[in-house]
Design an enzyme around this catalytic site. Sequence first.
Site, mmCIF file in Angstrom:
data_model
loop_
_atom_site.group_PDB
_atom_site.id
_atom_site.type_symbol
_atom_site.label_atom_id
_atom_site.label_comp_id
_atom_site.label_asym_id
_atom_site.label_seq_id
_atom_site.Cartn_x
_atom_site.Cartn_y
_atom_site.Cartn_z
ATOM 1 N N SER A 46 -2.669 -0.123 2.341
ATOM 2 C CA SER A 46 -4.173 0.159 2.549
ATOM 3 C C SER A 46 -4.257 0.903 4.028
ATOM 4 O O SER A 46 -3.570 0.551 4.561
ATOM 5 C CB SER A 46 -4.994 -1.169 2.410
ATOM 6 O OG SER A 46 -6.157 -0.979 2.945
ATOM 7 N N TYR B 183 -6.207 -10.137 3.649
ATOM 8 C CA TYR B 183 -5.865 -8.976 3.139
ATOM 9 C C TYR B 183 -5.377 -8.124 4.143
ATOM 10 O O TYR B 183 -4.273 -7.606 3.840
ATOM 11 C CB TYR B 183 -7.309 -8.288 2.671
ATOM 12 C CG TYR B 183 -7.049 -6.975 1.733
ATOM 13 C CD1 TYR B 183 -6.358 -6.920 0.602
ATOM 14 C CD2 TYR B 183 -7.007 -5.866 2.289
ATOM 15 C CE1 TYR B 183 -5.985 -5.987 -0.121
ATOM 16 C CE2 TYR B 183 -6.942 -4.533 1.787
ATOM 17 C CZ TYR B 183 -6.524 -4.480 0.353
ATOM 18 O OH TYR B 183 -6.118 -3.448 -0.217
#
Length: 317
Positions: free
Chosen positions: A164, A176
């Site tokens: 990401s 995350y």
Amino acid sequence: MWLYLLVLLGLYHLVRWYQERQVVSHLQDKYVFITGCDSGFGNLLARQLDMRGLRVLAACLTEKGAEQLRKQTSERLETVILDVTQTESIAAATEWVKKRVGQRGLWGLVNNAGVVSAMTLSEWQKMEDFMNVLKVNLIGLIEVTLSVLPLVRRARGRIVNVSSFMGRLAFFSGPYSCSKYGVEAFSDVLRREIKGFGVKVSIVEPGCFRTGKTDPQRCLERMKQAWDEAPMHIKESYGQYYFDAYCNSKKEMLPNYSTNLFLVTDCMEHALTSVHPRTRYSGGWDAKFFYIPLSYLPTSLADYILTRSWPKPVQAA
């Protein structure tokens, strides 16, 4: 002088453009194993590669997801149930893959399975939130990779890890971001370690996309739940105004997430089918032209740009 530099730059991009459009031969004979195919990027990629003629081995978390995928694809595509947090499940899936690829080996592994933590501050979350995300996004990815790596080596194939932009520029959702920084590190180490075997490792860094995991209503509900369950001293430190302002900023941002998942799956497909895949792919215009370039700026400047509109906590006001 400048003219020569421009000519050299133009030649470089021309050669790169030509190389990136060279496609691997005999794609119809190559097997690709994809995790997290119930929905989102994995589901779309499985259908995309199936249409391209590759032999897709799609791992789903649920039988319902597997059944729906089989209905949308050809008979070439096969599914298996896989929970990347369970060693026994990974071992069983690896044996299943081994039986299908045989001596030709596994051409491609796409580590797509992942979960998204609540988009809240780290202090508002519990340790189990960190652990749950790390088990899926990082530990599971590593265990799946090491489990099928001998099959990929045999085929001199490809590994595609989904990271990401938050693996390069972290500014919210601590669990995350930590997991994606780990994916970046593991991918870099692995790429250098197995380069001599002819295996190529690529990282795909998507921007902000609307999938089932990032549904705006669901994200807002999880933010509220994290705030409601936070200890009282934390609520008193930040204040209700801070939480309301934080939620409002996310309400404005979430609906703007892109729904064009092809911007990411096309990167994955290129990494699997190009003779000369890239080391890193930026999926989405926001990642390509804002977040990734921002990660190269001095840290103090990036911090200012990302946090200039954040409200002040009660105890800091």
